[in-house]
Every structure is written in C-alpha cells, then in structure tokens.
Design an enzyme around this catalytic site. Sequence first.
Site, mmCIF file in Angstrom:
data_model
loop_
_atom_site.group_PDB
_atom_site.id
_atom_site.type_symbol
_atom_site.label_atom_id
_atom_site.label_comp_id
_atom_site.label_asym_id
_atom_site.label_seq_id
_atom_site.Cartn_x
_atom_site.Cartn_y
_atom_site.Cartn_z
ATOM 1 C CG ASP A 89 -1.860 1.170 1.253
ATOM 2 O OD1 ASP A 89 -2.791 1.172 0.437
ATOM 3 O OD2 ASP A 89 -1.682 2.098 2.077
ATOM 4 C CG ASN A 97 -4.612 11.479 -5.245
ATOM 5 O OD1 ASN A 97 -3.943 11.562 -6.270
ATOM 6 N ND2 ASN A 97 -5.191 10.355 -4.866
ATOM 7 C CG HIS A 102 -7.234 13.232 -8.148
ATOM 8 N ND1 HIS A 102 -7.376 12.106 -7.371
ATOM 9 C CD2 HIS A 102 -7.925 14.210 -7.506
ATOM 10 C CE1 HIS A 102 -8.130 12.364 -6.322
ATOM 11 N NE2 HIS A 102 -8.476 13.644 -6.375
ATOM 12 C CG ASP A 106 -4.283 9.178 -12.213
ATOM 13 O OD1 ASP A 106 -4.658 8.667 -11.141
ATOM 14 O OD2 ASP A 106 -5.065 9.677 -13.040
ATOM 15 C CD GLU A 132 -4.692 4.304 -1.621
ATOM 16 O OE1 GLU A 132 -4.913 4.743 -0.486
ATOM 17 O OE2 GLU A 132 -5.523 4.366 -2.552
#
Length: 225
Positions: A89, A97, A102, A106, A132
């Site tokens: 994770d 973010n 975002h 990404d 994630e």
Amino acid sequence: MVAGDEAVLRRSPQAPDLLRLHEAVATLFATQGDWRRAYQHLRSALDIARDGSLRDALTSSYNRRYLDERLYRPFADRQPGPLGIALVDLDRFKRVNDTYGHLVGDRVLRRVADLLQEELPPDGFCARYGGEEFVLWLPGVDSGHALRIVDAARVRVARHPWSELQPGLRVTISAGLAHEGPDAPAPPERQLRDADDLLYAAKRAGRNKVAYHDAQSTRLISNSE
C-alpha cells in the site's frame, strides 16, 4: 515453414500480430495432424485475446480479475511449491492527491507499479488490488528470498527521485508478506488475508516497512534508505 512462423512469433511484440500468428500456426499444425501443438498455440491465442481485460488500465499491471483467477483457481491447477503473497500500500497517498492533484497521483501509481514489477521471480507478477494497493505474487521462492524481493521493492520506491516529478514529493510504501512452504500450503486467499493483517502491522509501526511472520511472532524490516 513451421520453424519460420514460430521464429516470427517469438520476435513479434504486437499482441494483434501475435494473436494472428498463433492462430495461423495452430491451423498449420492441425492440418498436419499435430493436435497437441495446435492446442498449445490456440491456448496462447486465447491468453493473448483475454489479456486486455486482465490488465489495469492505469498502471498496465494485472488487475483484480486476474488476481482473483489465481487466488480461487482449483487446487489441482495450482502451481506446486512455496508461494509468497505480499499486499503493498502507498503510504498517505491521499495526501499526494490532495497536495499535488490527481494527475500527479496517477503518475505516481504508474511509476510505483513499474518499480514493483522489477526483479520478480519467474512466474511472479504484480496486480493492482484496488486504489493504491498492489499484490505481489511470488511463487517458487523460500521465505527469505520473498522477503528480500519485497523489501528491495520498498527501498526502490523510497529511493526513487520523486522530486523530479514534483518538488517536495516523497513516496513510500508499506507491505505485509505472507509465505507458505510446499509442505503445508494454505489457500492463497487465506494468505492474502494474512498479508492484509501484516500490512496493517507495518502501518501501525510507522509505515515504510515490511511486516512478516517468523516462526514465533510478527516481525518488521525497515532498512535504511
């Protein structure tokens, strides 16, 4: 002619071309009565045709559907030998973010997926589990080797020059590793649940760590970056 077709097949990097070539070679073997090799090429064509639906659109790693097929396949179809499953994770990804947007998030996910897919064992793979979270599937390696693979991935992510993407950006991961030897294999879905519990142990211990079980307890590894 067959040898030439197979040589082209090995060289071609494009999935549509590979699909057509596998089908053509399968047809050729079938006309010669070599049903076993025809079947092998048809299976390869089927795998290529399905591959697009088994890849995560953002990261190009395998997706949850592919992982579920490996987790829940019949016991008789499973690969024998030891198996490590790590649940990974990204630490505090919401902050990435919220701070950078975002689009940057990404790009971080794509790069982390690339870093996780390095140095995997033969037949190993990385799959995006959701959001994630990623799963590393590590077959055929003992517990020590599996731990080294996962921790090397942790270090690669921590040492990556993230500031080149955005000044001040820093990314780390935490992981839980569940390993089963060949003599007393647990169902892979139970291993994934164990890995999830270990992941939370790594988070509670401060993040940027790998948690795993030894013979007696839960242990953590967090070598210097």
